[in-house]
Design a protein around this motif. Structure first.
Motif, PDB file in Angstrom:
ATOM      1  N   ASN A 282      -3.653  39.958  -5.996  1.00 47.80           N
ATOM      2  CA  ASN A 282      -3.401  38.585  -5.549  1.00 47.80           C
ATOM      3  C   ASN A 282      -4.518  37.644  -5.971  1.00 47.80           C
ATOM      4  O   ASN A 282      -4.381  36.428  -5.873  1.00 47.80           O
ATOM      5  CB  ASN A 282      -3.271  38.551  -4.024  1.00 47.80           C
ATOM      6  CG  ASN A 282      -2.213  37.559  -3.557  1.00 47.80           C
ATOM      7  OD1 ASN A 282      -1.593  36.866  -4.350  1.00 47.80           O
ATOM      8  ND2 ASN A 282      -2.013  37.494  -2.264  1.00 47.80           N
ATOM      9  N   PRO A 303       5.081  35.939  -6.044  1.00 49.27           N
ATOM     10  CA  PRO A 303       4.279  34.941  -5.316  1.00 49.27           C
ATOM     11  C   PRO A 303       2.785  35.273  -5.239  1.00 49.27           C
ATOM     12  O   PRO A 303       2.205  35.389  -4.151  1.00 49.27           O
ATOM     13  CB  PRO A 303       4.929  34.943  -3.930  1.00 49.27           C
ATOM     14  CG  PRO A 303       5.486  36.305  -3.761  1.00 49.27           C
ATOM     15  CD  PRO A 303       5.956  36.719  -5.136  1.00 49.27           C
ATOM     16  N   ASP A 305      -0.986  34.337  -5.193  1.00 51.86           N
ATOM     17  CA  ASP A 305      -1.541  33.151  -4.549  1.00 51.86           C
ATOM     18  C   ASP A 305      -1.770  32.006  -5.525  1.00 51.86           C
ATOM     19  O   ASP A 305      -1.380  30.866  -5.261  1.00 51.86           O
ATOM     20  CB  ASP A 305      -2.856  33.512  -3.857  1.00 51.86           C
ATOM     21  CG  ASP A 305      -3.392  32.387  -2.986  1.00 51.86           C
ATOM     22  OD1 ASP A 305      -3.017  32.325  -1.808  1.00 51.86           O
ATOM     23  OD2 ASP A 305      -4.175  31.560  -3.499  1.00 51.86           O
ATOM     24  N   TYR A 307      -0.363  31.397  -8.315  1.00 51.51           N
ATOM     25  CA  TYR A 307       0.879  30.885  -8.882  1.00 51.51           C
ATOM     26  C   TYR A 307       1.541  29.871  -7.952  1.00 51.51           C
ATOM     27  O   TYR A 307       2.208  28.930  -8.401  1.00 51.51           O
ATOM     28  CB  TYR A 307       1.866  32.017  -9.151  1.00 51.51           C
ATOM     29  CG  TYR A 307       1.398  33.061 -10.141  1.00 51.51           C
ATOM     30  CD1 TYR A 307       0.222  32.899 -10.874  1.00 51.51           C
ATOM     31  CD2 TYR A 307       2.119  34.240 -10.337  1.00 51.51           C
ATOM     32  CE1 TYR A 307      -0.203  33.857 -11.778  1.00 51.51           C
ATOM     33  CE2 TYR A 307       1.703  35.199 -11.235  1.00 51.51           C
ATOM     34  CZ  TYR A 307       0.540  35.006 -11.949  1.00 51.51           C
ATOM     35  OH  TYR A 307       0.129  35.960 -12.847  1.00 51.51           O
ATOM     36  N   LEU A 308       1.351  30.065  -6.655  1.00 57.88           N
ATOM     37  CA  LEU A 308       1.993  29.189  -5.676  1.00 57.88           C
ATOM     38  C   LEU A 308       1.432  27.770  -5.736  1.00 57.88           C
ATOM     39  O   LEU A 308       2.102  26.824  -5.316  1.00 57.88           O
ATOM     40  CB  LEU A 308       1.818  29.759  -4.266  1.00 57.88           C
ATOM     41  CG  LEU A 308       2.448  31.132  -4.015  1.00 57.88           C
ATOM     42  CD1 LEU A 308       2.121  31.625  -2.611  1.00 57.88           C
ATOM     43  CD2 LEU A 308       3.955  31.092  -4.227  1.00 57.88           C
ATOM     44  N   GLN A 312       6.255  24.562  -8.576  1.00 55.36           N
ATOM     45  CA  GLN A 312       7.106  23.898  -7.588  1.00 55.36           C
ATOM     46  C   GLN A 312       8.484  24.534  -7.749  1.00 55.36           C
ATOM     47  O   GLN A 312       9.201  24.254  -8.716  1.00 55.36           O
ATOM     48  CB  GLN A 312       7.156  22.392  -7.840  1.00 55.36           C
ATOM     49  CG  GLN A 312       5.846  21.682  -7.594  1.00 55.36           C
ATOM     50  CD  GLN A 312       5.487  20.694  -8.693  1.00 55.36           C
ATOM     51  OE1 GLN A 312       6.364  20.174  -9.366  1.00 55.36           O
ATOM     52  NE2 GLN A 312       4.197  20.458  -8.866  1.00 55.36           N
ATOM     53  N   ASN A 313       8.809  25.410  -6.835  1.00 54.95           N
ATOM     54  CA  ASN A 313       9.956  26.291  -6.994  1.00 54.95           C
ATOM     55  C   ASN A 313      11.237  25.529  -7.312  1.00 54.95           C
ATOM     56  O   ASN A 313      11.640  24.629  -6.573  1.00 54.95           O
ATOM     57  CB  ASN A 313      10.139  27.130  -5.728  1.00 54.95           C
ATOM     58  CG  ASN A 313      10.983  28.364  -5.968  1.00 54.95           C
ATOM     59  OD1 ASN A 313      11.119  28.809  -7.106  1.00 54.95           O
ATOM     60  ND2 ASN A 313      11.542  28.918  -4.911  1.00 54.95           N
ATOM     61  N   ILE A 319       9.824  31.048  -8.176  1.00 58.45           N
ATOM     62  CA  ILE A 319       9.102  32.096  -7.456  1.00 58.45           C
ATOM     63  C   ILE A 319      10.123  33.060  -6.863  1.00 58.45           C
ATOM     64  O   ILE A 319      11.095  32.634  -6.233  1.00 58.45           O
ATOM     65  CB  ILE A 319       8.228  31.499  -6.330  1.00 58.45           C
ATOM     66  CG1 ILE A 319       7.072  30.689  -6.918  1.00 58.45           C
ATOM     67  CG2 ILE A 319       7.693  32.588  -5.416  1.00 58.45           C
ATOM     68  CD1 ILE A 319       6.005  31.508  -7.610  1.00 58.45           C
ATOM     69  N   LYS A 321      10.262  36.676  -4.583  1.00 53.79           N
ATOM     70  CA  LYS A 321       9.516  37.666  -3.795  1.00 53.79           C
ATOM     71  C   LYS A 321      10.257  38.993  -3.702  1.00 53.79           C
ATOM     72  O   LYS A 321       9.670  40.069  -3.846  1.00 53.79           O
ATOM     73  CB  LYS A 321       9.247  37.111  -2.398  1.00 53.79           C
ATOM     74  CG  LYS A 321       8.404  38.015  -1.518  1.00 53.79           C
ATOM     75  CD  LYS A 321       8.103  37.358  -0.183  1.00 53.79           C
ATOM     76  CE  LYS A 321       7.213  38.245   0.683  1.00 53.79           C
ATOM     77  NZ  LYS A 321       6.898  37.610   1.991  1.00 53.79           N
TER      78      LYS A 321
END
Length: 373
Positions: A282, A303, A305, A307-308, A312-313, A319, A321
């Motif tokens: 992560n 996801p 960290d 990358y989040l 903007q999904n 993204i 999971k």
């Protein structure tokens, strides 16, 4: 002209991403800003707190004095011996900087005058009293001028699939996390597979490693690596009944980024740990993601960290999971108009903020503040 001595974790000629992106690629910008970057240490083999490499750190202070280094930058080099050297350098009068991407070494951060982290995730895991000394400088995009021009116009089907690419610094044998791919997706992996340039560098490094330490344990280490390399070279396409089949493409510094433009989408599946503590997986920088986005590819990513903070999904990337979310994301990118829209927004959203020039300016600002003080 202030001199910056770099203590590297790998030989520059191997072109390993961490050394190339965070260290040697910064050299031209540093020179333009009036600094003189020089390499004062590079290991015979990749530095990972190896005992032999640790012993060789002892000569760094003398080299720094000889090169008249005003600043010494430790690129991913840490541990007790590195702390000892950093303290000695400070006694000599040099400013010390610790560059880190995927680990926490509070002792090293406390000893050095500043720490450069490649992600906010890593910075947040250092002790609270060290936060003021930590600066986040992202891994910059390489070859930002390369971009995808011709997007495919077909709706993905089994007969006419979309081409997906996974970019990695590893020699992947299996695709992480994903249990299967839709029948309309064909996967290629660009990674540390056979290439003549890398093979020659590895052979040279292995020879030097054996000469420097001809012990049985060290010779066995390099022979095992050679055996694995020969085994990898004999394979071109993974087509086993276990895991997902994919084409192997050797990473090459000269054309790897250009090759990305031949694909329709990028994917970054990561098997993340579930506990709440520090995770090296992560802690990775956003570089793999931003490199794919920079050429205009729509990307599906786990996801992680860092990358989040970039995706903007549904706008400039996707993204995913769970496996069902991955399946849904692939379904979204079957549509050619969606691939083009997300791909173009992806490039536009990161091309400036994650450029090498932007990261170099942050590093130069840090150096200016340290040298003035």
């Amino acid at each position: 002209m202030p001199t910056i001595g770099y203590v590297l974790c790998s030989e520059p000629e191997l072109n390993l991403g961490s050394t190339r992106i965070s260290a040697t690629s910064m050299f031209p910008y540093l020179r333009d800003a009036g600094y003189n970057p020089v390499v004062i240490f590079q290991p015979v083999r990749y530095y990972d707190q190896d005992r032999e490499a640790n012993r060789k750190l002892e000569g760094i202070v003398q080299i720094a004095e000889r090169e008249k280094c005003d600043v010494v930058y430790f690129q991913k080099v840490s541990g007790l011996s590195a702390i000892k050297v950093a303290r000695a350098l400070k006694e000599y009068g040099a400013i010390t900087i610790f560059g880190v991407c995927d680990l926490v070494d509070n002792g090293m951060a406390d000893t050095c005058d500043a720490t450069v982290a490649s992600s906010d995730y890593v910075r947040r895991h250092y002790n609270p009293d060290l936060q003021a000394k930590i600066v986040v400088i992202y891994d910059g995009i390489e070859k930002p001028e390369v971009r995808k021009i011709d997007y495919s116009t077909h709706f993905a089907t089994k007969a006419n699939p979309i081409k997906a690419v996974l970019l990695t610094s590893l020699t992947l044998e299996q695709v992480p996390f994903l249990t299967h791919l839709p029948e309309y997706v064909k996967l290629s992996v660009i990674g540390k597979y056979d290439s003549s340039t890398y093979s020659i560098a590895k052979a040279k490094r292995g020879f030097n490693g054996i000469i420097s330490d001809p012990s049985f344990e060290n010779v066995l280490y390099y022979l095992l690596r050679l055996s694995r390399h020969i085994s990898e070279k004999s394979k071109g396409y993974v087509n086993s009944c276990v895991g997902i089949p994919f084409e192997r493409i050797p990473w090459n510094i000269d054309d790897a980024i250009q090759v990305l433009t031949q694909f329709d989408i990028g994917i970054i599946p990561v098997e993340l740990e579930t506990d709440s503590g520090f995770s090296r997986k992560n802690s990775k920088s956003a570089n793999r993601l931003t490199q794919l986005m920079s050429v205009g590819l729509p990307v599906i990513a786990s996801p992680v960290d860092s990358y989040l903070f970039v995706i903007q999904n549904g706008e400039n990337g996707l993204i995913a999971k769970t496996m069902s979310e991955w399946t849904e994301a692939f379904e979204i990118l079957r549509n050619p108009k969606t691939r083009v829209s997300i791909g173009k927004k992806a490039r536009a959203s990161i091309i400036h903020e994650f450029s090498q020039r932007q990261q170099a300016e942050k590093l130069i600002d840090l150096l200016n503040s340290l040298t003035k003080n």
